[in-house]
Scaffold this motif. Structure first.
Motif, PDB file in Angstrom:
ATOM      1  N   ASP A 189      65.567  30.638 156.137  1.00  0.00           N
ATOM      2  CA  ASP A 189      65.466  31.823 155.292  1.00  0.00           C
ATOM      3  C   ASP A 189      64.006  32.247 155.226  1.00  0.00           C
ATOM      4  O   ASP A 189      63.158  31.497 154.745  1.00  0.00           O
ATOM      5  CB  ASP A 189      65.993  31.493 153.893  1.00  0.00           C
ATOM      6  N   PRO A 190      63.676  33.463 155.710  1.00  0.00           N
ATOM      7  CA  PRO A 190      62.274  33.884 155.716  1.00  0.00           C
ATOM      8  C   PRO A 190      61.668  33.992 154.321  1.00  0.00           C
ATOM      9  O   PRO A 190      60.465  33.931 154.167  1.00  0.00           O
ATOM     10  CB  PRO A 190      62.301  35.249 156.411  1.00  0.00           C
ATOM     11  N   LYS A 191      62.502  34.102 153.305  1.00  0.00           N
ATOM     12  CA  LYS A 191      61.989  34.206 151.933  1.00  0.00           C
ATOM     13  C   LYS A 191      61.676  32.844 151.333  1.00  0.00           C
ATOM     14  O   LYS A 191      60.960  32.753 150.350  1.00  0.00           O
ATOM     15  CB  LYS A 191      62.995  34.951 151.071  1.00  0.00           C
ATOM     16  N   LEU A 192      62.201  31.786 151.920  1.00  0.00           N
ATOM     17  CA  LEU A 192      62.004  30.444 151.396  1.00  0.00           C
ATOM     18  C   LEU A 192      60.534  30.051 151.363  1.00  0.00           C
ATOM     19  O   LEU A 192      60.099  29.333 150.470  1.00  0.00           O
ATOM     20  CB  LEU A 192      62.804  29.441 152.231  1.00  0.00           C
ATOM     21  N   ILE A 193      59.777  30.555 152.286  1.00  0.00           N
ATOM     22  CA  ILE A 193      58.359  30.194 152.342  1.00  0.00           C
ATOM     23  C   ILE A 193      57.604  30.693 151.102  1.00  0.00           C
ATOM     24  O   ILE A 193      56.612  30.118 150.701  1.00  0.00           O
ATOM     25  CB  ILE A 193      57.697  30.687 153.650  1.00  0.00           C
ATOM     26  N   TYR A 194      58.114  31.758 150.476  1.00  0.00           N
ATOM     27  CA  TYR A 194      57.473  32.244 149.259  1.00  0.00           C
ATOM     28  C   TYR A 194      57.541  31.212 148.140  1.00  0.00           C
ATOM     29  O   TYR A 194      56.720  31.236 147.231  1.00  0.00           O
ATOM     30  CB  TYR A 194      58.094  33.564 148.797  1.00  0.00           C
ATOM     31  N   ASN A 195      58.495  30.297 148.203  1.00  0.00           N
ATOM     32  CA  ASN A 195      58.606  29.240 147.205  1.00  0.00           C
ATOM     33  C   ASN A 195      57.465  28.237 147.300  1.00  0.00           C
ATOM     34  O   ASN A 195      57.185  27.531 146.342  1.00  0.00           O
ATOM     35  CB  ASN A 195      59.934  28.490 147.357  1.00  0.00           C
ATOM     36  N   VAL A 196      56.831  28.157 148.463  1.00  0.00           N
ATOM     37  CA  VAL A 196      55.766  27.176 148.656  1.00  0.00           C
ATOM     38  C   VAL A 196      54.411  27.810 148.931  1.00  0.00           C
ATOM     39  O   VAL A 196      53.391  27.136 148.878  1.00  0.00           O
ATOM     40  CB  VAL A 196      56.114  26.188 149.790  1.00  0.00           C
ATOM     41  N   ASN A 197      54.404  29.084 149.201  1.00  0.00           N
ATOM     42  CA  ASN A 197      53.177  29.783 149.586  1.00  0.00           C
ATOM     43  C   ASN A 197      52.053  29.632 148.575  1.00  0.00           C
ATOM     44  O   ASN A 197      50.887  29.568 148.945  1.00  0.00           O
ATOM     45  CB  ASN A 197      53.484  31.254 149.820  1.00  0.00           C
ATOM     46  N   ASP A 198      52.395  29.584 147.300  1.00  0.00           N
ATOM     47  CA  ASP A 198      51.359  29.469 146.271  1.00  0.00           C
ATOM     48  C   ASP A 198      50.967  28.011 146.011  1.00  0.00           C
ATOM     49  O   ASP A 198      50.060  27.746 145.243  1.00  0.00           O
ATOM     50  CB  ASP A 198      51.812  30.140 144.981  1.00  0.00           C
ATOM     51  N   GLN A 199      51.645  27.078 146.670  1.00  0.00           N
ATOM     52  CA  GLN A 199      51.359  25.660 146.463  1.00  0.00           C
ATOM     53  C   GLN A 199      50.520  25.051 147.582  1.00  0.00           C
ATOM     54  O   GLN A 199      49.760  24.117 147.342  1.00  0.00           O
ATOM     55  CB  GLN A 199      52.668  24.876 146.349  1.00  0.00           C
ATOM     56  N   ILE A 200      50.702  25.557 148.803  1.00  0.00           N
ATOM     57  CA  ILE A 200      49.964  24.998 149.939  1.00  0.00           C
ATOM     58  C   ILE A 200      49.401  26.124 150.803  1.00  0.00           C
ATOM     59  O   ILE A 200      49.866  27.258 150.734  1.00  0.00           O
ATOM     60  CB  ILE A 200      50.838  24.070 150.817  1.00  0.00           C
ATOM     61  N   SER A 201      48.420  25.755 151.591  1.00  0.00           N
ATOM     62  CA  SER A 201      47.853  26.687 152.566  1.00  0.00           C
ATOM     63  C   SER A 201      47.782  25.960 153.897  1.00  0.00           C
ATOM     64  O   SER A 201      47.993  24.741 153.968  1.00  0.00           O
ATOM     65  CB  SER A 201      46.460  27.148 152.135  1.00  0.00           C
ATOM     66  N   MET A 205      54.820  30.765 160.568  1.00  0.00           N
ATOM     67  CA  MET A 205      55.964  30.849 159.660  1.00  0.00           C
ATOM     68  C   MET A 205      55.722  31.903 158.580  1.00  0.00           C
ATOM     69  O   MET A 205      56.612  32.690 158.249  1.00  0.00           O
ATOM     70  CB  MET A 205      56.233  29.481 159.021  1.00  0.00           C
ATOM     71  N   LYS A 206      54.518  31.921 158.041  1.00  0.00           N
ATOM     72  CA  LYS A 206      54.191  32.934 157.027  1.00  0.00           C
ATOM     73  C   LYS A 206      54.258  34.338 157.620  1.00  0.00           C
ATOM     74  O   LYS A 206      54.747  35.260 156.972  1.00  0.00           O
ATOM     75  CB  LYS A 206      52.806  32.671 156.428  1.00  0.00           C
ATOM     76  N   ILE A 264      58.707  31.816 166.118  1.00  0.00           N
ATOM     77  CA  ILE A 264      57.417  31.144 165.914  1.00  0.00           C
ATOM     78  C   ILE A 264      56.651  31.066 167.234  1.00  0.00           C
ATOM     79  O   ILE A 264      55.464  31.394 167.289  1.00  0.00           O
ATOM     80  CB  ILE A 264      57.615  29.746 165.303  1.00  0.00           C
ATOM     81  N   ILE A 265      57.319  30.675 168.298  1.00  0.00           N
ATOM     82  CA  ILE A 265      56.632  30.502 169.588  1.00  0.00           C
ATOM     83  C   ILE A 265      56.086  31.826 170.106  1.00  0.00           C
ATOM     84  O   ILE A 265      55.037  31.859 170.761  1.00  0.00           O
ATOM     85  CB  ILE A 265      57.540  29.788 170.616  1.00  0.00           C
ATOM     86  N   GLU A 266      56.747  32.927 169.783  1.00  0.00           N
ATOM     87  CA  GLU A 266      56.251  34.251 170.188  1.00  0.00           C
ATOM     88  C   GLU A 266      54.882  34.552 169.584  1.00  0.00           C
ATOM     89  O   GLU A 266      54.090  35.286 170.171  1.00  0.00           O
ATOM     90  CB  GLU A 266      57.216  35.344 169.733  1.00  0.00           C
TER      91      GLU A 266
END
Length: 86
Positions: free
Chosen positions: A2-14, A30-31, A45-47
Motif C-alpha cells: 500500500d503506497p500510503k502505508l509509508i506515511y505511517n512511518v515517514n515521520d519516525q524514520i529517515s 519507496m517514498k 522501485i527498480i525503475e
C-alpha cells in the motif's frame, strides 16, 4: 504494498537511519513511489534506481524476508534501535 502505508512511518524514520547504502536508496525509492501514488513493488522501485547496485535479486531477497506489512511498526522499531546504537 500500500503506497500510503509509508506515511505511517515517514515521520519516525529517515533514510539516514539505515546503515546500509542500498537500504537508504530503497527507502527513498519507496517514498517516491508513495508520493507518486504508485504501488511499492519491486518493479516500481527498480525503475527509480538505475545505475545503482540495487538489483531485482536483492529486492526479491528483501521482499521474501518480510512476511507481512502488518508488522511494519516492529520493523521501524528495529531500524530506530540500530540507528541509535550507531
Amino acid at each position: 504494498r500500500d503506497p500510503k502505508l509509508i506515511y505511517n512511518v515517514n515521520d519516525q524514520i529517515s533514510s539516514e537511519d539505515f546503515y546500509n547504502a542500498k537500504s537508504k536508496l530503497i527507502y527513498e525509492a519507496m517514498k517516491a513511489c508513495s508520493k507518486a501514488g504508485k504501488p511499492i513493488e519491486i518493479g516500481t522501485i527498480i525503475e527509480l534506481l538505475p545505475g545503482t547496485d540495487v538489483n531485482v535479486l536483492y529486492l526479491m531477497e528483501i521482499s521474501n524476508s518480510v512476511i507481512s506489512t502488518a508488522d511494519i511498526k516492529h520493523y521501524v522499531d528495529i531500524v530506530i534501535e540500530h540507528s541509535r546504537k550507531r
